[in-house]
Motif scaffolding. Structure first.
Motif, PDB file in Angstrom:
ATOM      1  N   LEU A   9     -67.048  -1.631   5.210  1.00 19.24           N
ATOM      2  CA  LEU A   9     -66.280  -2.287   6.268  1.00 19.24           C
ATOM      3  C   LEU A   9     -66.442  -3.791   6.129  1.00 19.24           C
ATOM      4  CD1 LEU A   9     -67.364   0.174   9.064  1.00 19.24           C
ATOM      5  CD2 LEU A   9     -65.081   0.029   8.044  1.00 19.24           C
TER       6      LEU A   9
ATOM      7  N   ALA B 282     -61.159  -4.213   8.053  1.00 17.97           N
ATOM      8  CA  ALA B 282     -61.479  -4.399   9.472  1.00 17.97           C
ATOM      9  C   ALA B 282     -60.801  -5.683   9.927  1.00 17.97           C
ATOM     10  CB  ALA B 282     -62.982  -4.466   9.687  1.00 17.97           C
TER      11      ALA B 282
ATOM     12  N   ARG C 170     -61.397  -0.366  11.194  1.00 18.96           N
ATOM     13  CA  ARG C 170     -61.972  -0.877  12.437  1.00 18.96           C
ATOM     14  C   ARG C 170     -61.074  -1.984  13.002  1.00 18.96           C
ATOM     15  NH1 ARG C 170     -67.803   0.023  12.726  1.00 18.96           N
ATOM     16  NH2 ARG C 170     -68.013   2.206  12.108  1.00 18.96           N
TER      17      ARG C 170
ATOM     18  N   GLY D  71     -71.387  -2.603   6.740  1.00 19.57           N
ATOM     19  CA  GLY D  71     -70.376  -3.579   7.115  1.00 19.57           C
ATOM     20  C   GLY D  71     -70.827  -5.008   6.862  1.00 19.57           C
TER      21      GLY D  71
END
Length: 562
Positions: free
Chosen positions: A189, A242, A283, A458
């Motif tokens: 991410l 994201a 996300r 992430g």
């Protein structure tokens, strides 16, 4: 049956030179090496680029002449394996930007350019002029589709130009071999905040003005949305999955007959839907709902809206302020309901206030408690420089050096099931990996080896395209607290007419994301080997193997082991 491995490598050698005058010196240089304009020693032409199917192979040529070159041009004339050709090949020219200064605490291996000109933007033009005694890098991006036939591809690149003595043509031969492993999608991410909207709309208009070659762009006009689409497409191409949106400030607020809030989420929806249509968004991240009410050590206020003469006005106040409470008591339930209707509630994460530290952790916790009362099921994440707010955040995101200093604490949190990311900004400096222009390029790529080594799914950075007035000429002019930010902290792409230019740093970050995916794929079958390979590159959170040849050896093993 013994497994057959096909190696995907780029091996260049001089095929010959046919020209009216002798051509300039042309050398193959590993694309992880930043070439200064003053560089003359490029090392042996023995670099090997190994890539999987589904990624992009990068090749770098250094061109240098003792006389000026007009119209330097490189063209790949063929790249074939039998009757199969690789056709999606882009030739770009590395541009240079000027740094005002190095970071205040530069790394020991910082690159020191005598003229303070550093390579970064990838210019998309048919040719380029080169000054005498100046090194000009040429960059090839070779797309390897996921269904590419593995095997050996042979190709030629033709380099032409004009000097005072006449024209020249130099032919370089190269070969490509492909590994059968396929990269179809990536799971890491990655969020680098695009300046397409925020609480300072004038900044948004400035960004779009640069993209449109100084033409005025009205917020949320057709041209605005076309630029957002270009941004979404580019972020997807470079494996960004994201998207951070300053939710609070792109919603339209109107009063009803009783003075209560009515919410129009249409612009928010259009931004998210544009990124979803043009990418792989895993996300959605809501931008910060407040900020410090003074200096670095002060507590936090929350932003809120109120009506004056029937129009929404932005204010800020303590979490106990009755107008703040009134706004959020109406906004949060309406927004939660909207997310659920759009089926975004499971992928939406909200920032509250940015970078709490020990001194204002209490203020943060007060806001978090207020927020949790109104939205008990909404997930939060936060860029932090304190351990005192961990219990109030679903995903803490410590800055890299703070993570290093408190790693045992965070390791325990991970063992208890806490998801953890990390972030970089103008910090950390010194020996840590970051995306500063002055750093060796491998330190940008290794950010995502850190993700793998320390089980951090992430990565977040505050700026994708927060440009200055002249981003193609200067790289470190933006100020924070009266100081110049390190070059490269504020943007990693550049403006062009109708869109965006990549940079060698963005190419390195994309390749690091692919490395992460390959490590995760190997981990599923051979976890001890994947951990061993990562450990050979990442010694600690601030110590890495930065020798390019050693890195290539490990990366080759990573591909061969799939």
């Amino acid at each position: 049956m013994k497994k057959i491995i096909f190696i995907f490598s780029l091996l260049f050698g001089a095929l010959g030179c046919t020209s009216q005058v002798p051509g300039p010196g042309i050398s193959l240089v590993d694309p992880l090496k930043k070439l200064l304009r003053t560089d003359t020693d490029f090392g042996p032409e023995s670099a090997v680029t190994d890539v999987a199917r589904g990624e992009v192979a990068s090749v770098q040529l250094a061109v240098r002449s003792n006389t000026p070159i007009k119209g330097l041009r490189a063209v790949v004339t063929e790249l074939k394996n039998g009757n199969t050709s690789l056709k999606n090949i882009q030739v770009k020219y590395v541009g240079y930007v000027k740094l005002a200064a190095l970071a205040k605490n530069p790394a020991k291996d910082v690159i020191r350019a005598p003229d303070m000109l550093y390579p970064d933007p990838l210019l998309e033009q048919s040719d380029i002029n080169v000054d005498a005694n100046t090194t000009q890098p040429v960059w090839l991006s070779i797309d390897i589709p996921v269904n590419t036939l593995p095997g050996l591809y042979s190709g030629k690149i033709k380099v032409t130009g004009n000097t005072a003595g006449g024209s020249f043509t130099t032919i370089k031969a190269f070969s490509v071999q492909v590994y059968p492993v396929q990269i179809k999608s990536t799971r890491l991410l990655v969020s680098m905040t695009p300046a397409i909207e925020n609480d300072r709309m004038s900044n948004t208009v400035n960004q779009l003005t640069l993209i449109s070659n100084k033409a005025k762009v009205a917020p949320y006009s057709a041209q605005y949305w076309a630029s957002v689409q270009k941004m979404a497409q580019m972020m997807h191409a470079y494996r960004q999955n994201a998207i951070l949106v300053y939710t609070l400030h792109i919603i339209d607020y109107t009063p009803d007959s009783n003075g209560n809030f009515q919410f129009d989420f249409s612009k928010f929806d259009q931004i998210i839907e544009t990124f979803q249509k043009n990418g792989d968004i895993k996300r959605i991240i809501g931008g910060w709902l407040g900020g410090r009410n003074g200096g670095w050590y002060e507590g936090f206020d929350l932003f809120y809206y109120y009506f004056k003469d029937g129009k929404a006005q932005l204010g800020s106040g303590k979490v106990t302020n009755k107008d703040v409470v009134k706004f959020y008591q109406q906004f949060i339930p309406a927004f939660m309901k909207h997310l659920k209707e759009k089926r975004w509630d499971n992928i939406y994460y909200q920032h509250l206030v940015d970078e709490p530290i020990d001194a204002n952790a209490g203020s943060y916790l007060e806001i978090a408690a207020f927020f949790r009362q109104l939205a008990p099921n909404m997930k939060t994440l936060e860029s932090v420089q304190t351990t005192k707010v961990t219990s109030a955040v679903n995903i803490p995101i410590p800055v890299l050096d703070f993570l290093d200093q408190n790693y045992e604490y965070y390791r325990v949190q991970q063992s208890q099931g806490k998801e953890l990311w990390f972030y970089t900004c103008w910090l950390p400096q010194g020996e840590y990996a970051n995306r500063f222009i002055e750093l060796p390029l491998i330190k940008t790529r290794l950010l995502h080896w850190i993700n793998y080594k320390y089980r951090l799914p992430g990565y977040e950075h505050w700026a994708y395209n927060n440009w200055s007035a002249n981003p193609l000429q200067e790289a470190g002019s933006l100020l924070s607290n009266g100081e110049t930010l390190p070059g490269g902290d504020s943007w990693i792409v550049y403006p062009k007419q109708g869109g965006f230019l990549s940079s060698i740093r963005l190419e390195a970050m994309r390749d690091g994301i692919i490395d992460y995916e390959l490590l995760k794929m190997l981990e599923a079958r051979k976890p001890a080997l994947s951990n061993s390979l990562a450990g050979q590159i990442i010694k600690s959170l601030k110590s890495y193997e930065t020798n390019i040849q050693e890195f290539r050896k490990v990366r080759r093993q990573l591909l061969q082991a799939q």
